[in-house]
Structures are given as C-alpha cells and as structure tokens.
Write an enzyme that holds these catalytic residues in place. Sequence first.
Site, PDB file in Angstrom:
ATOM      1  N   CYS A 113     -48.392-139.996 -28.332  1.00 36.70           N
ATOM      2  CA  CYS A 113     -48.748-140.296 -29.453  1.00 36.70           C
ATOM      3  C   CYS A 113     -47.450-140.226 -30.474  1.00 36.70           C
ATOM      4  O   CYS A 113     -46.925-139.038 -30.569  1.00 36.70           O
ATOM      5  CB  CYS A 113     -50.019-139.723 -29.948  1.00 36.70           C
ATOM      6  N   CYS A 136     -48.894-135.635 -35.544  1.00 38.30           N
ATOM      7  CA  CYS A 136     -49.844-134.522 -36.538  1.00 38.30           C
ATOM      8  C   CYS A 136     -49.719-133.249 -36.030  1.00 38.30           C
ATOM      9  O   CYS A 136     -49.308-132.922 -34.707  1.00 38.30           O
ATOM     10  CB  CYS A 136     -51.190-134.941 -36.197  1.00 38.30           C
ATOM     11  N   ASN A 186     -58.624-126.076 -32.399  1.00 34.67           N
ATOM     12  CA  ASN A 186     -58.610-125.650 -31.085  1.00 34.67           C
ATOM     13  C   ASN A 186     -57.023-125.387 -31.010  1.00 34.67           C
ATOM     14  O   ASN A 186     -56.149-126.066 -31.024  1.00 34.67           O
ATOM     15  CB  ASN A 186     -58.690-126.729 -29.993  1.00 34.67           C
ATOM     16  N   LEU A 200     -59.615-137.202 -41.324  1.00 30.39           N
ATOM     17  CA  LEU A 200     -59.085-137.137 -42.632  1.00 30.39           C
ATOM     18  C   LEU A 200     -58.412-135.675 -42.742  1.00 30.39           C
ATOM     19  O   LEU A 200     -57.166-135.626 -43.284  1.00 30.39           O
ATOM     20  CB  LEU A 200     -60.523-136.827 -43.750  1.00 30.39           C
ATOM     21  N   ASN A 201     -58.989-134.538 -42.378  1.00 32.68           N
ATOM     22  CA  ASN A 201     -58.139-133.443 -42.000  1.00 32.68           C
ATOM     23  C   ASN A 201     -57.789-132.500 -43.305  1.00 32.68           C
ATOM     24  O   ASN A 201     -57.153-131.545 -43.100  1.00 32.68           O
ATOM     25  CB  ASN A 201     -57.197-133.558 -41.141  1.00 32.68           C
ATOM     26  N   CYS A 224     -60.502-131.190 -28.390  1.00 32.63           N
ATOM     27  CA  CYS A 224     -59.639-132.119 -29.405  1.00 32.63           C
ATOM     28  C   CYS A 224     -58.468-131.495 -29.495  1.00 32.63           C
ATOM     29  O   CYS A 224     -58.166-130.295 -29.878  1.00 32.63           O
ATOM     30  CB  CYS A 224     -60.320-132.416 -30.488  1.00 32.63           C
ATOM     31  N   GLY A 268     -53.332-140.377 -28.044  1.00 32.60           N
ATOM     32  CA  GLY A 268     -52.983-141.641 -28.571  1.00 32.60           C
ATOM     33  C   GLY A 268     -53.806-142.047 -29.662  1.00 32.60           C
ATOM     34  O   GLY A 268     -54.647-141.601 -30.036  1.00 32.60           O
ATOM     35  N   GLU A 269     -53.083-143.084 -30.671  1.00 34.62           N
ATOM     36  CA  GLU A 269     -53.589-143.498 -31.761  1.00 34.62           C
ATOM     37  C   GLU A 269     -54.046-144.920 -31.401  1.00 34.62           C
ATOM     38  O   GLU A 269     -53.285-145.894 -31.448  1.00 34.62           O
ATOM     39  CB  GLU A 269     -52.789-143.428 -32.918  1.00 34.62           C
TER      40      GLU A 269
HETATM   41  N1  SAH Z   1     -55.325-140.668 -32.738  1.00 32.00           N
HETATM   42  C1  SAH Z   1     -56.591-140.732 -32.934  1.00 32.00           C
HETATM   43  C2  SAH Z   1     -57.744-140.193 -31.975  1.00 32.00           C
HETATM   44  C3  SAH Z   1     -57.531-138.991 -30.955  1.00 32.00           C
HETATM   45  S1  SAH Z   1     -57.329-137.238 -31.680  1.00 32.00           S
HETATM   46  C4  SAH Z   1     -57.044-139.763 -34.357  1.00 32.00           C
HETATM   47  O1  SAH Z   1     -56.320-139.057 -34.667  1.00 32.00           O
HETATM   48  O2  SAH Z   1     -58.278-139.713 -34.866  1.00 32.00           O
HETATM   49  C5  SAH Z   1     -59.145-137.072 -31.905  1.00 32.00           C
HETATM   50  C6  SAH Z   1     -59.396-135.941 -32.925  1.00 32.00           C
HETATM   51  O3  SAH Z   1     -58.882-134.612 -32.559  1.00 32.00           O
HETATM   52  C7  SAH Z   1     -58.862-136.246 -34.197  1.00 32.00           C
HETATM   53  O4  SAH Z   1     -59.946-136.255 -35.175  1.00 32.00           O
HETATM   54  C8  SAH Z   1     -57.809-134.857 -34.638  1.00 32.00           C
HETATM   55  O5  SAH Z   1     -57.897-134.703 -36.071  1.00 32.00           O
HETATM   56  C9  SAH Z   1     -58.587-133.965 -33.888  1.00 32.00           C
HETATM   57  N2  SAH Z   1     -57.666-132.883 -33.346  1.00 32.00           N
HETATM   58  C10 SAH Z   1     -56.351-133.021 -32.866  1.00 32.00           C
HETATM   59  N3  SAH Z   1     -55.987-131.863 -32.606  1.00 32.00           N
HETATM   60  C11 SAH Z   1     -56.628-130.765 -32.704  1.00 32.00           C
HETATM   61  C12 SAH Z   1     -57.043-129.422 -32.633  1.00 32.00           C
HETATM   62  N4  SAH Z   1     -55.785-128.909 -32.037  1.00 32.00           N
HETATM   63  N5  SAH Z   1     -58.077-128.852 -32.843  1.00 32.00           N
HETATM   64  C13 SAH Z   1     -59.159-129.425 -33.066  1.00 32.00           C
HETATM   65  N6  SAH Z   1     -59.221-130.711 -33.483  1.00 32.00           N
HETATM   66  C14 SAH Z   1     -57.919-131.473 -33.280  1.00 32.00           C
HETATM   67 FE1  SF4 Z   2     -52.143-138.795 -32.553  1.00 35.68          FE
HETATM   68 FE2  SF4 Z   2     -54.609-138.437 -33.202  1.00 35.68          FE
HETATM   69 FE3  SF4 Z   2     -52.957-136.343 -32.460  1.00 35.68          FE
HETATM   70 FE4  SF4 Z   2     -52.416-137.266 -34.553  1.00 35.68          FE
HETATM   71  S1  SF4 Z   2     -54.426-136.267 -34.067  1.00 35.68           S
HETATM   72  S2  SF4 Z   2     -51.027-136.758 -33.028  1.00 35.68           S
HETATM   73  S3  SF4 Z   2     -53.125-139.566 -34.432  1.00 35.68           S
HETATM   74  S4  SF4 Z   2     -53.602-138.071 -31.165  1.00 35.68           S
END
Ligand code: SAH
Ligand code: SF4
Length: 349
Positions: free
Chosen positions: A112, A116, A298, A223-224, A341, A169-170
């Site tokens: 991706c 993030c 996580n 959103l986060n 996730c 991925g996004e």
């Molecule tokens: N790229 C898209 C879809 C995949 S990520 C997106 O970002 O929405 C799926 C979800 O996992 C997202 O809501 C993201 O905020 C969350 N996520 C990513 N890393 C995480 C982590 N280490 N712990 C908990 N949730 C996480």
């Molecule tokens: Fe990509 Fe979603 Fe992970 Fe952000 S949270 S790096 S958009 S997979």
Amino acid sequence: MAKTNLKDMSKGELESFVHKSSLPPYRTGQLIHWIYEKYVRSIDEITEFSKDLRKRLSEKAYISNLELLKRQSSKDGTEKYLFRLEDGETIESVLIPDADRLTLCISSQAGCAMGCKFCLTGEIGLKRNLKVYEIVDQIISVTRVLSLESIVMSPREKRVTNIVFMGMGEPLENFDEVVESLWRMVEFMGISKRRITLSTAGIVPKILELAGRSPHVNLAISLNATADEVRNKLMPLNKKYPIKSLLDACRRFPLKPRRKITFEYVVLDGINDTMDDAGRLIRLLKGIRCKVNLIPFNPYEGSKFKRPSDEKVLKFQNILLAGNITALIRKSKGEDILAACGQMKAEYI
Ligand code: SAH
Ligand code: SF4
C-alpha cells in the site's frame, strides 16, 4: 499466440469470446457458473462441456489461479491465507468466523502506498495494484478450499457470507479494478451488496465516484483521529484530504435507507484516545448516519505505538454512546498469526 485468461474477462468480453469461438450465447452463462460458482481451476474441469469442446477451448484460453502458499489457523478460528500471484508478488486474505457469519477480508493491492504509521502493510509500500481476477480469486480460492473440506469432512457446508476490503491496500487507489470486482461479486457470484464493505483511508474524490459507479456496497472510513495535526502525522494522506473534506464527502454520500457509514478508529495509547478526542468525534460525526468501530491498536514488531488499556477504550466507547453514537469495540482476531487489522505483510518483511 498467448492464451487468454477467462477469469480476466468481464461479461461482455466473455460474450464476445463465446461468439468468436462460434459457440451459442448460452455458453457464456455456463462459463460464468463454472468459474465463479463451481470454482473450477481449469477448462478441463468443466464437465458440462464435451471433451472435444474442452480441448478446443483449452487451445486458446485458460483459467488463472492464485497459488495458495500457506494457510494458518489462529486459536480463535481465524484463518490466514497467503497467495502467490502469477508474477511472484504475494498477498494475504483472512477468514473470520463469527456466530452467524463467515467474513473474508480481502486485499486490493500488494502492499500500500498510503504509508499510515500504525499499519504494517503501509511499511511495505506499494508493490502493485491487483487485477480484477486477483481480487475475486481470493474469494473463489478460499471458497473452493472450504467446499472441498466439507465434502471430505461433511459437516454443514461452510460458505463465505460477507466480504470486507480491509486486507492489504487502499481499494480506492485501484479504483477501476475494484469497481469491476464489486460487480463480479454481485452479478457472477451472487453475493449480496449489503454483505460487502469497502474500507478506505479517505481518497475524497473517489468516494462519491464510487457511489455512482459501483453496486451500493457498505462504506467504511478509516478516520483514526479527530484533529488534522494528529491525523496528518498518522496518515500522510490527510494533508491532501483533511478531515473536513472527508466528512463533507461522507455527508454527500447517497446512503440507502437503513444503511450507515462505518467509521473505523484505531485507538492508539496516548495519541488519539483522550476524552477530548471522544467529545470531538461526537461533534465531527453530527448529522452523518453512522456507527463507530473502535479498533484497539494491534501491535507488531518495530512499531512505536501501544495499545491502550481495555479500561481506557471502554471509557472512550461510553462517551460516544452517551453522545448517541453507536460504537463497538472490535475485538482483534487472529493476532497470534498476524492476521488482525494492520498486521498484514504477506512475504515482504
Ligand atoms: N486501506 C484501507 C483498508 C485496509 S486497512 C483503509 O485504510 O481503510 C483496514 C483497517 O485496519 C483500517 O481501518 C485501518 O485503520 C486499520 N488498521 C491498520 N493498522 C492497524 C493496526 N496496527 N491496528 C489496528 N487497526 C489497524
Ligand atoms: Fe494502506 Fe489502509 Fe494500511 Fe493505511 S491503513 S497503510 S491505507 S492499508
């Protein structure tokens, strides 16, 4: 001449393939049925076709398949599937059993590009976009494994009931392929659009375009954070599409009756989990039909973030509830096999 991949074809393309092969039009429906509902891995497995026809078609076409490299099971029943693509890249899909559903979390890209800071997939960077057939093949391949198992072990057949684009991925960065994959899920595989959820980090212009071009699947927004200074640091994409522009797009999103937008909120200790954050979140979401999924962070090796205590997350949830926002705490699943996730890395790290 290179053979054409039948799994790479839209309905129109299959129709013209059937026509060019001097076959009657009903063969298109049969091909779709055998590929997407009977999960055949080669033309030769289409036993409804005569041997002769199978041979003739195999001379110019084939059916591609993801190669299953590894299948891991977690203590809680979650399963992680590692697939190899034709060019050697790898992706992961995660199967999550619940009381009344079996959800498959699929990938839309290898890696991706969004970077993030709390996400292991983000650390890999983008390897490449997935093709439509690589997206839907995650569902086909997992379903095939499950259905073969149920023939051997004969418990009640396990079927994938829900699809979420929350793997690697996004999805909105791979827009055309993802949109076509949604149509195939609905039209070829008979999956209800109400049972499909697309999650995005917030590619604002694509959110409204999605509503116009795809079947009306559920929308989830990662959103986060509740302030741009914080979200800029966590999700670099926010500098281009700040919180206000993202929520404006959500307000304009043509939601079907009784549907809600899901807001995902990864809770990071000491970063976005204060009571002020909870209050701001309530104000930000005013007027949007929505629910909030709180996902306690996580952890993975090398990450600088920490998961907050259960108590703190509960307190955050209670403030949202008191503000009339539906809020759930998403228990993480499959952590022991890095399937939760943000923990997906395929073979890259
Ligand atoms: N790229 C898209 C879809 C995949 S990520 C997106 O970002 O929405 C799926 C979800 O996992 C997202 O809501 C993201 O905020 C969350 N996520 C990513 N890393 C995480 C982590 N280490 N712990 C908990 N949730 C996480
Ligand atoms: Fe990509 Fe979603 Fe992970 Fe952000 S949270 S790096 S958009 S997979």
